[in-house]
Design a protein around this motif. Sequence first.
Motif, short mmCIF file in Angstrom:
data_model
loop_
_atom_site.label_atom_id
_atom_site.label_comp_id
_atom_site.label_asym_id
_atom_site.label_seq_id
_atom_site.Cartn_x
_atom_site.Cartn_y
_atom_site.Cartn_z
N UNK A 1 -4.72 1.43 1.72
CA UNK A 1 -5.69 0.46 1.23
C UNK A 1 -5.33 -0.97 1.59
N UNK A 2 -4.04 -1.28 1.69
CA UNK A 2 -3.62 -2.65 1.89
C UNK A 2 -3.26 -2.98 3.33
N UNK A 3 -2.57 -2.09 4.01
CA UNK A 3 -2.07 -2.39 5.36
C UNK A 3 -2.97 -1.81 6.44
N UNK A 4 -3.27 -0.52 6.37
CA UNK A 4 -4.09 0.09 7.42
C UNK A 4 -5.55 -0.35 7.32
N UNK A 5 -6.08 -0.40 6.11
CA UNK A 5 -7.44 -0.89 5.83
C UNK A 5 -8.49 -0.26 6.75
N UNK A 6 -8.78 1.02 6.57
CA UNK A 6 -9.86 1.62 7.37
C UNK A 6 -11.22 1.04 6.96
N UNK A 7 -12.25 1.43 7.68
CA UNK A 7 -13.57 0.85 7.44
C UNK A 7 -14.08 1.15 6.03
N UNK A 8 -13.67 2.27 5.47
CA UNK A 8 -14.15 2.67 4.14
C UNK A 8 -13.14 2.32 3.05
N UNK A 9 -12.21 1.41 3.32
CA UNK A 9 -11.14 1.13 2.36
C UNK A 9 -11.68 0.53 1.06
N UNK A 10 -12.68 -0.34 1.15
CA UNK A 10 -13.21 -0.97 -0.05
C UNK A 10 -13.93 0.06 -0.93
N UNK A 11 -14.65 0.98 -0.29
CA UNK A 11 -15.30 2.04 -1.06
C UNK A 11 -14.26 2.94 -1.70
N UNK A 12 -13.21 3.26 -0.94
CA UNK A 12 -12.14 4.11 -1.46
C UNK A 12 -11.41 3.43 -2.62
N UNK A 13 -11.16 2.14 -2.49
CA UNK A 13 -10.51 1.41 -3.57
C UNK A 13 -11.39 1.38 -4.82
N UNK A 14 -12.69 1.20 -4.63
CA UNK A 14 -13.59 1.23 -5.77
C UNK A 14 -13.61 2.58 -6.46
N UNK A 15 -13.53 3.66 -5.69
CA UNK A 15 -13.49 5.00 -6.28
C UNK A 15 -12.20 5.21 -7.06
N UNK A 16 -11.10 4.74 -6.51
CA UNK A 16 -9.82 4.85 -7.22
C UNK A 16 -9.86 4.04 -8.51
N UNK A 17 -10.40 2.83 -8.42
CA UNK A 17 -10.49 1.98 -9.60
C UNK A 17 -11.38 2.59 -10.67
N UNK A 18 -12.45 3.23 -10.27
CA UNK A 18 -13.39 3.80 -11.24
C UNK A 18 -12.76 4.91 -12.06
N UNK A 19 -11.75 5.59 -11.53
CA UNK A 19 -11.10 6.67 -12.30
C UNK A 19 -10.35 6.13 -13.50
N UNK A 20 -10.01 4.84 -13.50
CA UNK A 20 -9.31 4.26 -14.65
C UNK A 20 -10.20 4.19 -15.88
N UNK A 21 -11.52 4.24 -15.69
CA UNK A 21 -12.45 4.14 -16.81
C UNK A 21 -12.79 5.50 -17.41
N UNK A 22 -12.23 6.57 -16.87
CA UNK A 22 -12.48 7.91 -17.40
C UNK A 22 -11.38 8.25 -18.39
N UNK A 23 -11.70 8.53 -19.65
CA UNK A 23 -10.66 8.90 -20.63
C UNK A 23 -9.91 10.15 -20.18
#
Length: 294
Positions: A111-133
Amino acid sequence: MDSTTRGIVARADRGRRSVRASLFSLNGLLLIGLVGLGLGPMLWLAKSAITPTQDTLRTPLALFPNGVDWANVSAAWNDVHISLYFGNTLVLAIGAWVMQILVATTGGYVLSILRPAYSRVLEGMVLSTLFIPSVVLLVPLYLTILHPPVIGTSLINTYWAVWLPAGANAFNILLVKRFFDALPREVFEAASTDGAGPFRMFWSMVLPMSKPILGVVSVFAVINSWKDFLWPLLVLPNPAMQPLSVRLPSIQSTTELDVFLAALAISTLIPVVLFLGFQRMFLNSAGLGGAVKG
């Protein structure tokens, strides 16, 4: 006066001896209170672990009124089989630590160094899992461990049932990613120009510069694994494989108080030693303000 030097007590008042004495006394009392609240329960547990039951019940705050009973520790280690549960807990903590370090560093690197084209979408998906109890995920996660999609063999009563879910920690991935964001990009550009591939940069450059954040993730991983109760209880029904967090409540009703307190004291050793060993690295990295200098 500069705003950075302002405080509750003015600089002129600080120069007065009575004010300095009052502030010193107040700070001393506050320090003693914080140390007492933080270390008091742990010191009492250590004292009670080598104190006979009757002394603990009659005079819980007295300091060894009838001497020290070291047999409590021996009985807890051998007779109550704390040595077995301690070993199980250590194995679970080491496996969870390896999985979390592996997933957090590789995920943060992508997410930080390689940064593929879909990195922002992938980061958002990872972040969204924090809101699931986490409680909501218990049933689907348990069914996945019971019937793995690829392996086809149940992982119940295996340490993999604890290790694999421990690696899916979105907080660690985002924490490592934020640290990697502060690493100097010029170093990676120079390494890429010299022909270094993604794996070489990750192993030889990123990881050596990431010791502070690796220490933070290590402390989080081991302590969370050490205190986890519900998930090991579900996937490790065999008592011979259960950790201390699961077995200690089970043996409480059948164990003498002094021996049980000795078992509790033994169970706190690794988290305390781990934090003392990593405290400087942990505190220095708490702000994560920057990875390297220059």
